[in-house]
Design a protein around this motif. Sequence first.
Motif, PDB file in Angstrom:
ATOM      1  N   VAL A 177       1.000  -1.007  -0.019  1.00  0.00           N
ATOM      2  CA  VAL A 177       0.088  -0.046   0.002  1.00  0.00           C
ATOM      3  C   VAL A 177       0.854   1.333  -0.019  1.00  0.00           C
ATOM      4  N   ILE A 178       1.772   1.306   0.803  1.00  0.00           N
ATOM      5  CA  ILE A 178       2.915   2.374   0.744  1.00  0.00           C
ATOM      6  C   ILE A 178       3.559   2.723  -0.347  1.00  0.00           C
ATOM      7  N   ALA A 179       4.028   1.675  -1.088  1.00  0.00           N
ATOM      8  CA  ALA A 179       4.636   1.656  -2.291  1.00  0.00           C
ATOM      9  C   ALA A 179       3.723   2.038  -3.434  1.00  0.00           C
ATOM     10  N   ILE A 180       2.359   1.646  -3.631  1.00  0.00           N
ATOM     11  CA  ILE A 180       1.667   2.031  -4.397  1.00  0.00           C
ATOM     12  C   ILE A 180       1.178   3.405  -4.313  1.00  0.00           C
ATOM     13  N   GLY A 181       1.099   4.058  -3.186  1.00  0.00           N
ATOM     14  CA  GLY A 181       0.927   5.243  -2.818  1.00  0.00           C
ATOM     15  C   GLY A 181       2.027   6.380  -3.326  1.00  0.00           C
ATOM     16  N   MET A 182       2.981   5.991  -3.046  1.00  0.00           N
ATOM     17  CA  MET A 182       4.126   6.591  -3.419  1.00  0.00           C
ATOM     18  C   MET A 182       4.416   6.805  -4.882  1.00  0.00           C
ATOM     19  N   VAL A 183       4.434   5.540  -5.544  1.00  0.00           N
ATOM     20  CA  VAL A 183       4.080   5.454  -7.010  1.00  0.00           C
ATOM     21  C   VAL A 183       3.265   6.702  -7.708  1.00  0.00           C
ATOM     22  N   ALA A 184       1.820   6.375  -7.100  1.00  0.00           N
ATOM     23  CA  ALA A 184       0.667   7.332  -7.481  1.00  0.00           C
ATOM     24  C   ALA A 184       1.177   8.665  -7.307  1.00  0.00           C
ATOM     25  N   TRP A 185       1.737   9.072  -6.383  1.00  0.00           N
ATOM     26  CA  TRP A 185       2.075  10.406  -6.101  1.00  0.00           C
ATOM     27  C   TRP A 185       3.147  11.029  -6.967  1.00  0.00           C
TER      28      TRP A 185
END
Length: 224
Positions: free
Chosen positions: A114-122
């Motif tokens: 979840v953290i990685a997906i959020g960071m990539v999306a940002w």
Amino acid sequence: MSAVRNPWLAAFGVVALVHLTLNAAGAQPWDSISKCLLAPLLAAWAVQQHAPRLLVAALALCFLGDLFLELDDLFIVGMAAFAGAHIAFITLFVQRGALTRLRARPAIVIVYVVIAIGMVAWCWGGLEPDLKPAIPVYAALLVGTACVSLAAGTRAGLGGALFLVSDGIIALSEAGRIDPDATATGLAIMALYIAAVFLLATGIVSHEHPADPSGLPRKASRRT
């Protein structure tokens, strides 16, 4: 051996402090030179400690990543070198039973994903087109290292987490979400990276070579 008594770890600590000082001062090219000494010093210590070959290979690839990231127009090559380092870390931990341990703690994987997906999306909207294919793949490798490093204990697990944060800040700065020229950005990236590789390396060696009653690491017979 303790960091004070071991010359390689002592040298690593000195170079780390010197590098952070030079980084804060923007003192080039000494900043870059000191950065490129960090992983080789840890690798030399790992060899001395009869560490797994995969750890030495990972640190050698970290050195190449540090080197290429300091050269113009070789950011992708530097990413590829660090990707190789993460593949080496992941392979090492998986060989030590990391997947079995993770099956009993699936929440760890979910949180990191979840953290990685959020960071990539940002980052996504601000990334250069040539970086967009590489970032999700590299993020997956970072998550892999962060998850499986827990197999070697809290120290290595913390190292994997700090690696994720450090490289996440790099991605955010490349995307323009964080000021890449700010002194605080460079210091945060390097302080977290230095802590990450130190904790990963020492965590792996401590896991492979449990300390005997005298406090010195035992030599393991297996090296992969």
